[in-house]
Design a protein around this motif. Structure first.
Motif: not given
Length: 121
Positions: A3-10, A109-121
């Protein structure tokens, strides 16, 4: 198996920085290449960065010079440091790994569920 678990997005402002982490767990015998891919809305998934077990890395053209990838083999963790972020970096970031598991033969091959990264202008 693995299992792959991502963190740190935002959410971050343009020009800012963000650090993503991805920890692998499960019936791990050996993790080989680890990396990050991203998928923006209505676009195909694309390479951000990959790193081999020995530390060799490769980057996608759109992020070269702005990101660093590293890993801690003892912790089965890969990190992505992103700097000078732009609104076009907004996407779901997915962790990817090729690994050998105790439960099956060969590399998978394994994939995590993903983490959203949003960059505001």
């Amino acid at each position: 198996q693995v299992q792959l678990v991502e963190s740190g997005g935002g959410l971050v402002q343009a020009g800012g920085s963000l650090r993503l982490s991805c920890a692998a767990s499960g019936s791990i015998f050996r993790i080989n290449d680890m990396g990050w891919y991203r998928q923006a809305s209505e676009k195909q998934r694309e390479l951000v960065a990959v790193i081999t077990r020995g530390g060799s890395d490769k980057f996608g053209d759109s992020v070269k010079g702005r990101v660093t990838i590293s890993r801690d083999n003892a912790k089965n963790t890969v990190y992505l440091e992103m700097n000078s972020l732009k609104p076009e970096d907004t996407a779901v970031y997915y962790c990817n790994a090729y690994a050998n598991s105790w439960l099956s033969s060969g590399e998978h091959e394994y994939w995590g569920q993903g983490t959203q990264v949003t960059v505001s202008s």
